[in-house]
Design a protein around this motif. Structure first.
Motif, short mmCIF file in Angstrom:
data_model
loop_
_atom_site.label_atom_id
_atom_site.label_comp_id
_atom_site.label_asym_id
_atom_site.label_seq_id
_atom_site.Cartn_x
_atom_site.Cartn_y
_atom_site.Cartn_z
N VAL A 22 75.72 41.92 27.03
CA VAL A 22 74.53 41.14 27.11
C VAL A 22 74.52 39.96 27.72
O VAL A 22 74.70 38.82 27.19
CB VAL A 22 73.67 41.10 25.78
CG1 VAL A 22 72.35 40.38 26.23
CG2 VAL A 22 73.52 42.56 25.26
N LYS A 24 71.96 38.09 29.63
CA LYS A 24 70.73 37.50 29.86
C LYS A 24 71.01 35.66 29.64
O LYS A 24 71.63 35.57 28.97
CB LYS A 24 69.71 37.91 29.00
CG LYS A 24 69.89 37.77 27.50
CD LYS A 24 69.02 38.72 26.84
CE LYS A 24 69.20 37.97 25.22
NZ LYS A 24 68.43 38.98 24.29
N ILE A 66 67.22 45.84 28.85
CA ILE A 66 67.02 46.01 27.39
C ILE A 66 65.97 45.03 27.09
O ILE A 66 65.74 44.94 25.89
CB ILE A 66 68.28 45.39 26.75
CG1 ILE A 66 68.57 43.84 27.12
CG2 ILE A 66 69.73 46.36 26.90
CD1 ILE A 66 69.47 43.25 26.42
N MET A 144 67.38 53.65 20.88
CA MET A 144 67.81 52.28 20.82
C MET A 144 66.92 51.62 19.71
O MET A 144 65.92 51.86 19.53
CB MET A 144 67.46 51.42 22.11
CG MET A 144 68.32 50.17 22.08
SD MET A 144 67.24 48.74 21.50
CE MET A 144 66.49 47.86 23.26
N MET A 146 66.82 47.80 17.56
CA MET A 146 67.05 46.21 16.94
C MET A 146 66.73 45.89 15.35
O MET A 146 65.75 46.08 15.03
CB MET A 146 66.28 45.14 17.85
CG MET A 146 66.77 44.76 18.91
SD MET A 146 65.97 43.50 19.82
CE MET A 146 66.57 42.12 19.71
N MET A 185 74.40 44.28 17.53
CA MET A 185 74.51 43.08 18.35
C MET A 185 75.49 42.21 17.69
O MET A 185 76.15 42.63 16.76
CB MET A 185 73.19 42.30 18.39
CG MET A 185 72.24 43.45 18.48
SD MET A 185 70.26 42.80 18.61
CE MET A 185 70.32 40.87 18.66
N SER A 186 75.45 41.01 18.21
CA SER A 186 76.78 40.02 17.91
C SER A 186 76.54 39.91 16.13
O SER A 186 77.82 39.87 15.62
CB SER A 186 76.31 38.78 18.43
OG SER A 186 76.65 38.66 19.69
N ARG A 201 75.48 46.35 21.75
CA ARG A 201 74.85 45.33 22.91
C ARG A 201 75.17 43.94 22.30
O ARG A 201 74.75 43.39 21.53
CB ARG A 201 73.27 45.49 22.98
CG ARG A 201 73.00 46.91 23.11
CD ARG A 201 71.33 46.89 23.24
NE ARG A 201 70.68 46.29 22.10
CZ ARG A 201 70.35 46.95 20.88
NH1 ARG A 201 70.71 48.04 20.65
NH2 ARG A 201 69.93 46.09 20.25
N ILE A 202 76.22 43.24 22.84
CA ILE A 202 76.77 42.16 22.68
C ILE A 202 76.67 40.97 23.59
O ILE A 202 77.01 40.94 24.53
CB ILE A 202 78.17 42.37 22.07
CG1 ILE A 202 78.38 43.34 21.10
CG2 ILE A 202 78.83 40.86 21.53
CD1 ILE A 202 79.73 43.53 20.18
N GLY A 203 76.03 39.79 23.16
CA GLY A 203 76.00 38.80 24.23
C GLY A 203 76.57 37.66 23.63
O GLY A 203 77.81 37.19 24.02
N THR A 204 75.98 37.09 22.49
CA THR A 204 76.67 35.89 21.98
C THR A 204 78.11 35.71 21.56
O THR A 204 78.98 34.88 21.91
CB THR A 204 76.04 35.35 20.61
OG1 THR A 204 74.39 35.40 21.05
CG2 THR A 204 76.27 33.93 20.40
N ARG A 210 73.10 31.13 24.35
CA ARG A 210 72.22 31.00 25.46
C ARG A 210 71.51 29.99 25.44
O ARG A 210 71.35 29.25 24.54
CB ARG A 210 71.48 32.34 25.40
CG ARG A 210 71.92 33.71 25.71
CD ARG A 210 70.84 34.49 25.62
NE ARG A 210 70.38 34.79 24.15
CZ ARG A 210 71.07 36.00 23.54
NH1 ARG A 210 72.17 36.35 23.89
NH2 ARG A 210 70.63 35.97 22.27
C1 LIG Z 1 69.64 39.54 23.46
C2 LIG Z 1 69.89 41.04 23.26
C3 LIG Z 1 71.10 41.37 22.31
C4 LIG Z 1 72.36 40.54 22.29
O1 LIG Z 1 71.93 39.59 21.40
P1 LIG Z 1 73.29 38.72 20.73
O2 LIG Z 1 72.80 38.43 19.29
O3 LIG Z 1 73.37 37.41 21.83
O4 LIG Z 1 74.66 39.73 20.63
C5 LIG Z 1 70.98 42.74 22.04
N1 LIG Z 1 69.80 43.50 22.23
C6 LIG Z 1 68.80 43.11 22.79
C7 LIG Z 1 67.70 44.00 22.89
C8 LIG Z 1 68.90 41.78 23.22
O5 LIG Z 1 67.55 41.40 23.83
#
Ligand SMILES: *Cc1c(COP(=O)(O)O)cnc(C)c1O
Length: 212
Positions: A22, A24, A66, A144, A146, A185-186, A201-204, A210
């Motif tokens: 992820v 963004k 996403i 999907m 969250m 996620m993270s 879905r991993i960002g941080t 961010r």
């Molecule tokens: C931002 C986001 C993530 C990733 O989040 P992190 O906590 O940074 O891993 C995953 N899924 C969706 C839908 C997001 O908007």
């Protein structure tokens, strides 16, 4: 740094679970670090940001969307993505279908299940997902979700159990190509894997915090 983060996650992912990076709010230079470490699937949540990044990245990147997608932004997103993970209403699904038919495309999507307590959050209800019909130009690949934004892992686990149960139920209905469960996620992806995630879905944990 980014390469180390990526590799330490990949080591722990069971085979068959895809890592969606992820990206963004992160600069293209960070995305390129992940790309050079082997990552090919990236996800963005804002149409304009996606449209800006796509031409700056190599063409073998697979982009996922996403974020909340407004129907007037479809042309910024649909030409570029291999999967829209965040289809959160019948209205949006129908608009994507119309675009796909007009552009002679098949669009792969996940249906976003409304999970958690947040009133404002978008998403399908279980009843809506269970009664969905086949739609022209659309391939529904899975669900999907969250989880509730909380430190309480028991609450998160309840959310994952709910979406996993629904996923199995729809699969049992025999929908063709319905094989993807995008949860985790993270903070919670190891738990998501124990509940059948096929994509995390991993960002941080890859790119760091961010900057908004
Ligand atoms: C931002 C986001 C993530 C990733 O989040 P992190 O906590 O940074 O891993 C995953 N899924 C969706 C839908 C997001 O908007």
């Amino acid at each position: 740094m980014i390469a180390d983060n990526l590799h330490s996650i990949l080591e722990k992912l069971p085979s068959g679970v895809q890592l969606v990076a992820v990206s963004k709010f992160h600069p293209v230079s960070s995305l390129m670090e992940a790309y050079n470490a082997g990552q090919r699937i990236f996800a963005e949540s804002r149409p304009q940001e996606l449209a800006l990044k796509v031409p700056q990245m190599p063409s073998d990147v697979q982009w996922h969307f996403i974020g909340h997608l407004q129907t007037n932004k479809l042309k910024l997103v649909l030409p570029y993505v291999s999967l829209v993970q965040s289809v959160d209403s019948l209205h949006l699904l129908q608009a994507i279908s119309a675009w796909a038919v007009a552009n002679n495309r098949i669009i792969d999507v996940l249906l976003e299940l409304h999970l958690g307590a947040e009133e404002t959050k978008q998403g399908f209800t279980e009843e809506e997902i269970l009664s969905i019909d086949s739609i022209p130009g659309i391939r529904i690949r899975g669900l999907m979700g969250m989880a509730t934004n909380t430190e309480d892992m028991a609450v998160v686990e309840r959310d994952f159990e709910r979406i996993e149960g629904l996923f199995r139920k729809v699969q049992a209905m025999g929908l063709p190509d319905f094989d993807q469960l995008s949860i985790g996620m993270s903070g919670d992806w190891p738990l998501a894997i124990r509940h059948g995630a096929t994509m995390v879905r991993i960002g941080t944990d890859i790119f760091g915090p961010r900057e908004y």
